[in-house]
Structures are given as C-alpha cells and as structure tokens.
Design a protein around this motif. Structure first.
Motif, PDB file in Angstrom:
ATOM      1  N   MET A  24       0.921  -1.118   0.028  1.00 66.63           N
ATOM      2  CA  MET A  24       0.032  -0.083   0.013  1.00 66.63           C
ATOM      3  C   MET A  24       0.954   1.322   0.125  1.00 66.63           C
ATOM      4  O   MET A  24       1.796   1.312   0.629  1.00 66.63           O
ATOM      5  CB  MET A  24      -0.839  -0.112   1.340  1.00 66.63           C
ATOM      6  CG  MET A  24      -2.143  -1.100   1.349  1.00 66.63           C
ATOM      7  SD  MET A  24      -3.761  -0.357   2.007  1.00 66.63           S
ATOM      8  CE  MET A  24      -3.341  -0.879   3.587  1.00 66.63           C
ATOM      9  N   ALA A  27      -6.811   2.591  -0.886  1.00 68.21           N
ATOM     10  CA  ALA A  27      -7.542   1.643  -0.138  1.00 68.21           C
ATOM     11  C   ALA A  27      -8.952   1.960   0.168  1.00 68.21           C
ATOM     12  O   ALA A  27      -9.046   2.689   1.224  1.00 68.21           O
ATOM     13  CB  ALA A  27      -6.739   1.112   1.079  1.00 68.21           C
ATOM     14  N   GLY A  47     -10.904  -4.284  -0.092  1.00 71.10           N
ATOM     15  CA  GLY A  47     -11.072  -5.201  -0.988  1.00 71.10           C
ATOM     16  C   GLY A  47      -9.553  -4.856  -2.091  1.00 71.10           C
ATOM     17  O   GLY A  47      -9.868  -5.215  -3.389  1.00 71.10           O
ATOM     18  N   TYR A  78     -14.816   0.084   2.818  1.00 70.57           N
ATOM     19  CA  TYR A  78     -14.090   0.259   4.283  1.00 70.57           C
ATOM     20  C   TYR A  78     -15.072   0.389   5.360  1.00 70.57           C
ATOM     21  O   TYR A  78     -14.955  -0.390   6.274  1.00 70.57           O
ATOM     22  CB  TYR A  78     -12.970   1.409   4.229  1.00 70.57           C
ATOM     23  CG  TYR A  78     -12.373   1.247   5.718  1.00 70.57           C
ATOM     24  CD1 TYR A  78     -11.416   0.303   6.085  1.00 70.57           C
ATOM     25  CD2 TYR A  78     -12.606   2.341   6.398  1.00 70.57           C
ATOM     26  CE1 TYR A  78     -10.931   0.389   7.336  1.00 70.57           C
ATOM     27  CE2 TYR A  78     -12.033   2.216   7.609  1.00 70.57           C
ATOM     28  CZ  TYR A  78     -10.957   0.980   7.974  1.00 70.57           C
ATOM     29  OH  TYR A  78     -10.714   1.145   9.172  1.00 70.57           O
ATOM     30  N   ASP A 100     -16.471  -2.986   5.885  1.00 65.46           N
ATOM     31  CA  ASP A 100     -15.684  -3.814   5.933  1.00 65.46           C
ATOM     32  C   ASP A 100     -15.346  -3.919   7.784  1.00 65.46           C
ATOM     33  O   ASP A 100     -14.960  -4.750   8.387  1.00 65.46           O
ATOM     34  CB  ASP A 100     -14.301  -3.814   5.158  1.00 65.46           C
ATOM     35  CG  ASP A 100     -13.102  -4.685   5.538  1.00 65.46           C
ATOM     36  OD1 ASP A 100     -13.039  -5.745   4.842  1.00 65.46           O
ATOM     37  OD2 ASP A 100     -12.279  -4.587   6.527  1.00 65.46           O
TER      38      ASP A 100
HETATM   39  O1  CDP Z   1      -8.056  -4.442   1.315  1.00 64.93           O
HETATM   40  P1  CDP Z   1      -8.416  -5.789   1.899  1.00 64.93           P
HETATM   41  O2  CDP Z   1      -9.638  -5.888   2.061  1.00 64.93           O
HETATM   42  O3  CDP Z   1      -7.942  -6.823   0.952  1.00 64.93           O
HETATM   43  O4  CDP Z   1      -7.552  -6.182   3.244  1.00 64.93           O
HETATM   44  P2  CDP Z   1      -8.063  -6.036   4.821  1.00 64.93           P
HETATM   45  O5  CDP Z   1      -6.683  -6.080   5.559  1.00 64.93           O
HETATM   46  O6  CDP Z   1      -9.337  -6.710   5.153  1.00 64.93           O
HETATM   47  O7  CDP Z   1      -8.105  -4.347   4.853  1.00 64.93           O
HETATM   48  C1  CDP Z   1      -9.452  -3.497   4.685  1.00 64.93           C
HETATM   49  C2  CDP Z   1      -9.140  -2.122   4.327  1.00 64.93           C
HETATM   50  O8  CDP Z   1      -8.941  -1.741   5.532  1.00 64.93           O
HETATM   51  C3  CDP Z   1      -8.147  -1.724   3.553  1.00 64.93           C
HETATM   52  O9  CDP Z   1      -8.723  -1.872   2.066  1.00 64.93           O
HETATM   53  C4  CDP Z   1      -8.016  -0.444   3.846  1.00 64.93           C
HETATM   54  O10 CDP Z   1      -9.128   0.416   3.351  1.00 64.93           O
HETATM   55  C5  CDP Z   1      -8.047  -0.447   5.342  1.00 64.93           C
HETATM   56  N1  CDP Z   1      -6.829  -0.897   6.144  1.00 64.93           N
HETATM   57  C6  CDP Z   1      -5.974   0.275   6.434  1.00 64.93           C
HETATM   58  O11 CDP Z   1      -6.634   1.629   6.209  1.00 64.93           O
HETATM   59  N2  CDP Z   1      -4.919   0.145   7.066  1.00 64.93           N
HETATM   60  C7  CDP Z   1      -4.236  -0.802   7.134  1.00 64.93           C
HETATM   61  N3  CDP Z   1      -2.962  -1.152   7.733  1.00 64.93           N
HETATM   62  C8  CDP Z   1      -4.788  -1.841   6.520  1.00 64.93           C
HETATM   63  C9  CDP Z   1      -6.420  -1.898   6.229  1.00 64.93           C
END
Ligand code: CDP
Length: 242
Positions: free
Chosen positions: A68, A122, A125, A178, A181
């Motif tokens: 990221m 981000a 997803g 987000y 999520d």
């Molecule tokens: O992005 P994805 O859904 O595949 O992975 P997740 O680990 O379930 O994280 C979900 C969302 O949380 C990310 O897409 C980001 O929007 C946010 N996130 C964040 O802001 N900072 C992080 N260190 C990890 C996740």
C-alpha cells in the motif's frame, strides 16, 4: 434492522469496476484497476530464469509483491511498516497463488513473471482488486510475449477473478467498502476460475462465528459477483490498444 449500504447498492451489487490497460510503459502488462474508491496498479514484468527449485524442470514461475502506498489510507502509513507487515506478506502470497492458477507453467517455460500490486487508494477489497486486475495485466503480458515471438502459444488456461463478501446483520453483502468491512462480523475473500472452481477462500469471523448456511449464501453472492467481474475483464481485454 437490516444493514443499509452507505452507497445504496443492492446486497449483491459490485462497486463500479474499471480496468485502465497499458497504464505504465515499461512493464509487459500494466493495469490500473478501480473498484469503487479502491485503486490498484497491477504490473507484470518478465525475467528469464526461475527459482532454484525449478531450474531444469522446463517450468515457469509466477510471484507477486503487494504494497500500500503511504497515502493510500486516511492516515499516512510509513513505507517501512508496510514492507514488513504480516498482512502484506499474506496478501502477496495470496495474489501469487491465485494467479499461478491461471497458467500452464510448462507452456510458460523457464521464465518468471512478477506481479506487482501497488495500492494507490484503499477502500477495502485491495487484495481482490489486485487479483482481478492482476489477471488483466497478466493477459496483456502474455500477449506481449506472444507478439514478440518469445512465446509461440499462450500458457493461460484459466481466467481468474476475486471478490470480497461479508456478513452484516447476519446477511451477505458483496464487495464491501471500508465502512462495511469495518462493521462486518465476517470477512470473506473468494477467488474463482472460469469454471467457477474454487481457487482460494479466506474467511474470518471477526465476531462470534458464522454458520455453514451463511457460508453457502456468501459463496452464492460471491459467485454471482465473480461472473460479472469475469465479463468485465473480458470486455476490457477485447478493447484494441492504439
Ligand atoms: O484491502 P483488503 O480488504 O484486501 O484487506 P484488509 O486487511 O481486510 O483491509 C481492509 C481495508 O482496511 C483496506 O482496504 C484499507 O481500506 C483498510 N486498512 C487500512 O486503512 N490500514 C491498514 N493498515 C490495513 C487496512
């Protein structure tokens, strides 16, 4: 009360998807994949040779790296932290395994494809957008190899796409943003091939547990979303490049 989606989508509706092909110049395949406000640059580069364990086998290899960018999220995250985190490693290995399932490694021959998935923005997803966009970039990279004569036949055996689904108030919702999520009691990432064969399933009960019946319903919703994503991948790949 049933969960109200922040953007008013139907429970089984994807966010708007867009693949901008040939986004950067030097990689064999380069796609900027948008899924709502999530935005991932997926590039594919090709190098001769394979890791030691495959030398002399006649087979190729595919590996992936995921990051990221510091300003991809609301709060800036240091580059060094992103590099070392377990989440980063988990996601890049998932992307690699998922896209290896697209290829016949014998036909690829002893060369290595590297998928780089760099998250510009981000909004949840990001791993699924990396896989779905990564497949489009992979197809372009293979085309580049075919056009240059480096390959005489395509090693692509399967189309691959991925989507997230989650439980909110006990009901399945497709392609969470987000806000969703963060509120979901179960998080599920599904990777399928074009025969709707299961490639990877990652499901976590963030709160309590989920039932077998809920799992089946989440898979149904994910399958529907992936069928649409595969149509969109094919449409994008049919566009001529000037
Ligand atoms: O992005 P994805 O859904 O595949 O992975 P997740 O680990 O379930 O994280 C979900 C969302 O949380 C990310 O897409 C980001 O929007 C946010 N996130 C964040 O802001 N900072 C992080 N260190 C990890 C996740």
């Amino acid at each position: 009360m049933a969960w109200q989606r922040p953007d008013g989508r139907q429970p089984d509706e994807l966010r708007p998807v867009r693949f901008e092909r040939h986004f950067t110049r030097y990689a064999a395949g380069s796609v900027l994949a948008h899924s709502g406000n999530t935005c991932v640059l997926c590039t594919v580069t090709v190098q001769p040779g394979v890791p030691k364990f495959l030398e002399g086998s006649g087979q190729g290899w595919l590996t992936a790296e995921y990051r990221m960018l510091p300003a991809a999220t609301l709060q800036r995250q240091p580059r060094e932290f992103m590099k070392l985190s377990g989440r980063t490693q988990e996601i890049q290995r998932l992307i690699g395994r998922s896209l290896r399932a697209a290829l016949d490694m014998k036909v690829l021959g002893e060369r290595t494809l590297t998928i780089d998935a760099d998250v510009l923005q981000a909004d949840a997803g990001t791993r699924t957008a990396s896989i779905t966009g990564g497949f489009v970039a992979l197809s372009d990279a293979i085309d580049t190899l075919l056009q240059s004569g480096e390959l005489t036949s395509s090693p692509i055996r399967h189309q691959i796409a991925a989507v997230s689904v989650g439980l909110l108030d006990g009901e399945p919702f497709l392609d969470l943003d987000y806000t969703e999520d963060a509120a979901a009691t179960t998080d599920f990432n599904v990777v399928l091939n074009d025969e709707l064969g299961l490639i990877e399933l990652q499901g976590t009960a963030e709160e309590g547990s989920f039932t077998r019946a809920q799992l089946d319903r989440m898979l149904d919703v994910a399958e529907k979303g992936i069928k649409t994503l595969m149509q969109l991948q094919r449409q994008a790949l049919q566009q001529p490049h000037s």
